[in-house]
Design a protein around this motif. Structure first.
Motif, PDB file in Angstrom:
ATOM      1  N   MET A  69      14.593  28.870  14.924  1.00  0.00           N
ATOM      2  CA  MET A  69      14.131  29.015  16.300  1.00  0.00           C
ATOM      3  C   MET A  69      14.024  30.486  16.712  1.00  0.00           C
ATOM      4  SD  MET A  69      13.274  26.127  17.364  1.00  0.00           S
ATOM      5  CE  MET A  69      12.859  26.749  18.992  1.00  0.00           C
ATOM      6  N   PHE A  70      14.886  31.334  16.168  1.00  0.00           N
ATOM      7  CA  PHE A  70      14.797  32.758  16.477  1.00  0.00           C
ATOM      8  C   PHE A  70      13.441  33.311  16.060  1.00  0.00           C
ATOM      9  CE2 PHE A  70      15.111  37.054  14.648  1.00  0.00           C
ATOM     10  CZ  PHE A  70      15.363  37.771  15.806  1.00  0.00           C
ATOM     11  N   PHE A  71      13.081  33.091  14.789  1.00  0.00           N
ATOM     12  CA  PHE A  71      11.813  33.612  14.291  1.00  0.00           C
ATOM     13  C   PHE A  71      10.628  32.942  14.975  1.00  0.00           C
ATOM     14  CE2 PHE A  71      14.562  34.858  10.720  1.00  0.00           C
ATOM     15  CZ  PHE A  71      14.164  36.182  10.587  1.00  0.00           C
ATOM     16  N   PHE A  72      10.729  31.627  15.219  1.00  0.00           N
ATOM     17  CA  PHE A  72       9.619  30.944  15.875  1.00  0.00           C
ATOM     18  C   PHE A  72       9.443  31.414  17.315  1.00  0.00           C
ATOM     19  CE2 PHE A  72       7.855  27.538  18.479  1.00  0.00           C
ATOM     20  CZ  PHE A  72       6.659  27.305  17.812  1.00  0.00           C
ATOM     21  N   SER A  73      10.539  31.614  18.030  1.00  0.00           N
ATOM     22  CA  SER A  73      10.456  32.038  19.430  1.00  0.00           C
ATOM     23  C   SER A  73       9.824  33.422  19.556  1.00  0.00           C
ATOM     24  CB  SER A  73      11.847  32.037  20.069  1.00  0.00           C
ATOM     25  OG  SER A  73      12.366  30.725  20.138  1.00  0.00           O
ATOM     26  N   VAL A  74      10.221  34.351  18.682  1.00  0.00           N
ATOM     27  CA  VAL A  74       9.623  35.688  18.696  1.00  0.00           C
ATOM     28  C   VAL A  74       8.136  35.610  18.361  1.00  0.00           C
ATOM     29  CG1 VAL A  74       9.621  37.970  17.615  1.00  0.00           C
ATOM     30  CG2 VAL A  74      11.790  36.849  18.141  1.00  0.00           C
TER      31      VAL A  74
ATOM     32  N   LEU B 233       4.810  27.331  29.539  1.00  0.00           N
ATOM     33  CA  LEU B 233       4.157  26.882  28.307  1.00  0.00           C
ATOM     34  C   LEU B 233       4.988  27.262  27.090  1.00  0.00           C
ATOM     35  CD1 LEU B 233       1.673  25.667  26.909  1.00  0.00           C
ATOM     36  CD2 LEU B 233       0.633  27.955  26.955  1.00  0.00           C
ATOM     37  N   LEU B 234       5.562  28.455  27.104  1.00  0.00           N
ATOM     38  CA  LEU B 234       6.425  28.904  26.013  1.00  0.00           C
ATOM     39  C   LEU B 234       7.626  27.984  25.856  1.00  0.00           C
ATOM     40  CD1 LEU B 234       7.139  31.149  23.934  1.00  0.00           C
ATOM     41  CD2 LEU B 234       8.253  32.379  25.789  1.00  0.00           C
ATOM     42  N   ALA B 235       8.261  27.618  26.961  1.00  0.00           N
ATOM     43  CA  ALA B 235       9.432  26.737  26.919  1.00  0.00           C
ATOM     44  C   ALA B 235       9.062  25.342  26.421  1.00  0.00           C
ATOM     45  CB  ALA B 235      10.061  26.651  28.306  1.00  0.00           C
ATOM     46  N   ILE B 236       7.909  24.822  26.832  1.00  0.00           N
ATOM     47  CA  ILE B 236       7.478  23.479  26.416  1.00  0.00           C
ATOM     48  C   ILE B 236       7.235  23.424  24.914  1.00  0.00           C
ATOM     49  CG2 ILE B 236       5.611  21.785  26.593  1.00  0.00           C
ATOM     50  CD1 ILE B 236       5.331  22.574  29.527  1.00  0.00           C
TER      51      ILE B 236
ATOM     52  N   PHE C 153       9.366  21.212  21.884  1.00  0.00           N
ATOM     53  CA  PHE C 153       8.824  20.300  20.873  1.00  0.00           C
ATOM     54  C   PHE C 153       9.224  20.737  19.467  1.00  0.00           C
ATOM     55  CE2 PHE C 153       5.777  19.013  24.235  1.00  0.00           C
ATOM     56  CZ  PHE C 153       5.914  17.633  24.124  1.00  0.00           C
ATOM     57  N   VAL C 154       9.144  22.023  19.206  1.00  0.00           N
ATOM     58  CA  VAL C 154       9.498  22.535  17.885  1.00  0.00           C
ATOM     59  C   VAL C 154      10.992  22.353  17.629  1.00  0.00           C
ATOM     60  CG1 VAL C 154       9.620  24.612  16.451  1.00  0.00           C
ATOM     61  CG2 VAL C 154       7.588  24.164  17.842  1.00  0.00           C
TER      62      VAL C 154
END
Length: 462
Positions: free
Chosen positions: A99-104, A11-14, A18-19
């Protein structure tokens, strides 16, 4: 549980995919390379363990995402055609930072929302300081995939001849949520398959006792962890070696390399300059505040402390006590045995009558430490390091002394970032020893962030 963790990772990867596509389309005028770029991003995140959703702290996730994004940006920069490199580099860096901040953020959010269903139900064997500290970290750290369901007291059991440290009364709860049970009750819980993980934190355990525990719970619990026995051998530099079927742990603690010291000194100089600039106007404000209270004594307090290699150094702080504080302390300890015992144990007084009204604010906000930035610039101290101990505390430091003095004392350090004055003197020594044995630039970054959090929330200040 593994299925639930795998689902959470997918779910995290999906969501990240999209983002990623969304921001890629906004930042780039050429969308031809979206599949390749996205695949590269997902591969690096997978390689560095972002989607494994392993148990850990938020600092571990920041480190994982930082490495993955940095490697991704370097790789993508190399494979981008040189004709379009300047333009691509700008939006590539922007995309990587986003993406760094969003992924964390997304990883933390999903872990918190799914914690009840995904976290490992954990039983902790041990009732000593280290065990209770582990329980405390697990309780307040919502990011970790650990849910402590009970603490096991190993004392008063015929299987174990050892006497274990016990900081809690028997048959009582710890932190209002963790029941304390005996070893036999714990074995019953394991047999009913209600436990996902067992964590053994009891340094007093002999190898034979540890082997007994492992035999009794092996194949009944999916995950077993145990802390190293003692503080002097194992650290983050340790490596596990297989010598033809013989398991060896190779460990060492070399002196910091010259380039490590150079980088740390550069950081100290930069922090010292900024901190000193901030300190100058603070000196004026504090002097005025003391004068308004009718206190005309100097606002800078000088004291001799133990420096690098045991050499005496002079450090500076804003005065937070009455001018004759040392003489007042001796008088208080003579008059009150409880005060004498408290200071002997912790080297501090929780409700110290010598602290002035302004001093209470300076201590609570840690502003009293700011003049030490001048000591950092002078090279006597470091921004981060062990606590600057008093010469009279050398005997109380015991065997910790020889290791702690191998690093410059710091304005902040492990003990300030992990409880500040809530810790006993022995606990502070243990944390400073940990810092020496496991120093890294990343650990310094974590300490700085945790120190700011401790100051903001006012935890452990006296």
């Amino acid at each position: 549980m593994m299925k639930r963790k795998s689902f959470l990772g997918i779910l995290l990867a999906i969501i990240e995919s999209f983002v990623y596509v969304f921001f890629y389309q906004i930042l780039s005028t050429n969308n031809i390379q979206i599949p390749q770029a996205l695949l590269l991003y997902l591969i690096y995140m997978f390689i560095f363990g972002h989607y494994a959703m392993n148990d850990g702290l938020i600092w571990d996730e920041i480190k994982i995402c930082g490495k993955a994004v940095f490697t991704y940006m370097i790789t993508f920069t190399i494979i981008v055609p040189s004709s379009s490199l300047p333009t691509r580099r700008r939006w590539l860096i922007m995309l990587g930072i986003i993406m760094f901040f969003f992924s964390v953020f997304l990883s933390r959010t999903l872990r918190i929302l799914a914690r009840k269903f995904v976290a490992k139900r954990t039983m902790v064997l041990g009732t000593g300081y280290d065990a209770l500290r582990y329980v405390s970290v697990a309780k307040r750290n919502r990011f970790a995939m650990t849910l402590v369901t009970g603490i096991v007291d190993l004392n008063n059991n015929c299987r174990f001849p050892e006497k274990f440290e016990n900081l809690i009364p028997p048959n009582q709860k710890v932190f209002d949520s963790f029941p304390v049970i005996n070893y036999n009750t714990f074995l019953e819980a394991v047999n009913k398959h209600q436990v996902d993980q067992v964590v053994v934190i009891a340094p007093e355990l002999r190898p034979t006792s540890l082997d007994l525990i492992m035999k009794e719970i092996d194949e009944k619990v999916p995950s077993i962890k145990y802390s190293t026995q003692g503080d002097s051998l194992t650290n983050f530099s340790s490596q596990v070696q297989d010598l033809d079927g013989i398991l060896l742990i190779s460990t060492s603690r070399d002196e910091m390399h010259w380039y490590d010291r150079f980088i740390k000194r550069i950081i100290d100089i930069a922090a010292g300059i900024v901190g000193s600039i901030i300190t100058l106007p603070l000196m004026l404000c504090i002097k005025i505040a003391y004068l308004r209270d009718g206190d005309h004594a100097p606002i800078i307090f000088k004291q001799t402390r133990i420096g690098l290699n045991g050499k005496p150094i002079t450090i500076h702080k804003f005065r937070t006590m009455v001018p004759d504080a040392e003489a007042k302390l001796e008088e208080l300890m003579r008059q009150n045995p409880a005060i004498h015992e408290e200071y002997k144990k912790n080297k501090k007084l929780v409700n110290d009558p010598r602290v002035t009204r302004i001093g209470k604010f300076l201590r609570h906000s840690s502003i009293d430490e700011f003049p030490q930035f001048f000591d950092v610039l002078a090279g006597r101290m470091s921004l981060i390091g062990p606590r600057p101990y008093l010469p009279k505390e050398k005997e109380d430091m015991s065997y910790f002394y020889k290791s702690i003095i191998k690093m410059k004392p710091g304005i902040t350090g492990m003990w300030q970032a992990n409880g500040r004055s809530n810790l006993t003197f022995l606990d502070r020594c243990k944390l400073d020893l940990y810092y020496y044995k496991n120093w890294s630039l990343w650990l310094d970054v974590v300490i700085v962030i945790k120190t700011f959090k401790a100051i903001i929330y006012g935890k452990g200040a006296i």
